[in-house]
Each structure stands twice: as C-alpha cells, then as structure tokens.
Motif scaffolding. Structure first.
Motif, PDB file in Angstrom:
ATOM      1  N   ILE A  58       0.844  -1.203   0.000  1.00  0.00           N
ATOM      2  CA  ILE A  58       0.000   0.000   0.000  1.00  0.00           C
ATOM      3  C   ILE A  58       0.876   1.249   0.000  1.00  0.00           C
ATOM      4  CG2 ILE A  58      -1.743   1.310   1.281  1.00  0.00           C
ATOM      5  CD1 ILE A  58      -2.804  -1.280   0.046  1.00  0.00           C
ATOM      6  N   LEU A  59       1.945   1.211   0.797  1.00  0.00           N
ATOM      7  CA  LEU A  59       2.838   2.357   0.885  1.00  0.00           C
ATOM      8  C   LEU A  59       3.490   2.679  -0.452  1.00  0.00           C
ATOM      9  CD1 LEU A  59       4.606   1.745   4.310  1.00  0.00           C
ATOM     10  CD2 LEU A  59       3.127   3.668   3.726  1.00  0.00           C
ATOM     11  N   LEU A  60       4.018   1.670  -1.138  1.00  0.00           N
ATOM     12  CA  LEU A  60       4.693   1.952  -2.398  1.00  0.00           C
ATOM     13  C   LEU A  60       3.709   2.466  -3.436  1.00  0.00           C
ATOM     14  CD1 LEU A  60       7.123   2.091  -4.181  1.00  0.00           C
ATOM     15  CD2 LEU A  60       6.759  -0.293  -4.820  1.00  0.00           C
ATOM     16  N   ALA A  61       2.537   1.867  -3.516  1.00  0.00           N
ATOM     17  CA  ALA A  61       1.553   2.350  -4.490  1.00  0.00           C
ATOM     18  C   ALA A  61       1.206   3.806  -4.217  1.00  0.00           C
ATOM     19  CB  ALA A  61       0.301   1.482  -4.439  1.00  0.00           C
ATOM     20  N   ALA A  62       1.025   4.156  -2.947  1.00  0.00           N
ATOM     21  CA  ALA A  62       0.678   5.533  -2.610  1.00  0.00           C
ATOM     22  C   ALA A  62       1.841   6.480  -2.892  1.00  0.00           C
ATOM     23  CB  ALA A  62       0.265   5.618  -1.147  1.00  0.00           C
ATOM     24  N   VAL A  63       3.053   6.052  -2.584  1.00  0.00           N
ATOM     25  CA  VAL A  63       4.217   6.895  -2.869  1.00  0.00           C
ATOM     26  C   VAL A  63       4.343   7.152  -4.365  1.00  0.00           C
ATOM     27  CG1 VAL A  63       6.746   6.917  -2.897  1.00  0.00           C
ATOM     28  CG2 VAL A  63       5.524   6.323  -0.798  1.00  0.00           C
ATOM     29  N   LEU A  64       4.247   6.101  -5.157  1.00  0.00           N
ATOM     30  CA  LEU A  64       4.426   6.266  -6.605  1.00  0.00           C
ATOM     31  C   LEU A  64       3.307   7.083  -7.244  1.00  0.00           C
ATOM     32  CD1 LEU A  64       5.750   2.757  -7.696  1.00  0.00           C
ATOM     33  CD2 LEU A  64       7.022   4.898  -7.495  1.00  0.00           C
TER      34      LEU A  64
END
Length: 218
Positions: A58-64
């Motif tokens: 979830i974190l990486l998707a939101a960051v990207l």
C-alpha cells in the motif's frame, strides 16, 4: 535509465514499481517531482515503516501515485491536486486488478499527503506517506527544492527592502525566501508519526540554520 532499472530501486516491491512507473513518469521536466523525488520519498517511507509498521505494498503504491496528476505550484487548482491524483490512482489500480478496498486505502493516502488539501490521514499508511513526503520538503533537500521551484515559477529570491516581511504580508509565490516562514518552517508541527517527527527535527534545524545564514549574508 529504463523502467526495469528504475523499478529495482524500489526494493523489495520492484514488481509493483514496474507496473506503476509507466503511469507516473512523464516529460513535465519538473526536477522537484521526478523519479529522484519518488525514490527519496520511498526511502523515507521504508525507514518509517521499519519503526511504525504498515503495509509496504500500500505504501509503495501511494508513494508512486501521490503526484500522478501534476498541478503546478502557482495553479488555482493546486489545493485539488491530491484529490485529482487520488481519483486517478483508483482508476490505475482498478485497471491493474486491485480490490476496491486496497485501492481505497491507497487513494486515501494519496489524497491526505498534501499540505494544501488539509486532510487528516486516518490510516497508518496515510500517516507514513504524508510524513515521508514532507520530509522531502525540509532540510537541505527542501532548501534546494524550494529555490528550484521558485526558478521554475519565475519568483525572485527575496523582497529586497524587507526580506523578513516585518512590514508586509508574506508572498511566497513572488519571493522564494518567503516560502520558509509561510510553509516550510511550519511543517514540523504536523508530523503524524513519532519516527517522522524525530527525522524532521534534525532536518528542520538544518533548514533554520540556512535561513539564518542567508539573512546574515544580506
């Protein structure tokens, strides 16, 4: 650098990065919101996640995807940028087969990351993404980004007769130095995680020292 090379930098979620990077890399030539910015925010998020917990996917998707709809700093739509990015993030994740629940978790983190939007993050992942992005706005990198953006917007370095705004209102769209008291030096007050606040404290001290040195040279 091709997409595969870029994706490897987002370990341990390189396959997810490979699927999302085509939706966020563009030719806007904005060096303050480019691949380097995404990598720095991801590194911040990973450090915070190691201390605070949270779902790395979830974190990486939101960051990207947090800036997947680009709105310039001087645009009247600036306050809506994160909402527009959240809407676009849902569309992208839906097309990739994500569940509605997970897409909503990402979209909330995207929408809540923005200082301009003034949305309180409700999930741990949203808190981490907000902190990770704000860490990139302060410290030495924050100073560099501030003056870079001012150059892109055609702003002056400072108001020559009253650089500290003792007798005028702050105008950070006109003067780069005004952006420090108007926003950047206030960011430390709003960090959501204990780990983020600790990291912010050191960066904030470096940024304050820069402003003092700048004014001293004037």
């Amino acid at each position: 650098m091709n997409l595969s090379q870029a994706a490897v930098a987002f370990l341990p979620q390189e396959q997810l990065a490979l699927s999302l990077l085509p939706h966020v890399l563009d030719d806007a030539a904005d060096g303050s919101h480019d691949l380097s910015h995404l990598l720095r925010v991801w590194n911040n998020a990973r450090r915070l996640q190691q201390e605070e917990g949270g779902d790395l996917r979830i974190l990486l998707a939101a960051v990207l995807l947090h800036d997947c709809v680009r709105v310039e700093k001087d645009s009247p739509l600036r306050a809506q940028a994160s909402t527009l990015s959240a809407q676009r993030a849902r569309e992208i994740l839906d097309a990739l087969g994500w569940t509605a629940q997970d897409a909503d978790r990402v979209a909330h983190a995207v929408q809540a990351h923005s200082y301009s939007a003034q949305i309180t993050p409700q999930s741990l992942e949203a808190k981490i993404v907000q902190d990770a992005d704000r860490l990139d706005a302060i410290g030495a990198i924050g100073v560099a980004r501030c003056f870079y953006v001012a150059g892109r917007m055609g702003s002056a370095l400072y108001e020559p007769l009253d650089p500290q705004a003792h007798g005028r209102v702050l105008e950070d769209r006109r003067f780069a130095l005004d952006h420090f008291p108007a926003k950047l030096l206030r960011l430390q007050e709003g960090f959501q995680t204990a780990s983020g606040a600790a990291m912010a404290s050191a960066r904030q001290a470096r940024m304050r020292a820069f402003v003092e040195d700048f004014l001293g040279e004037l």
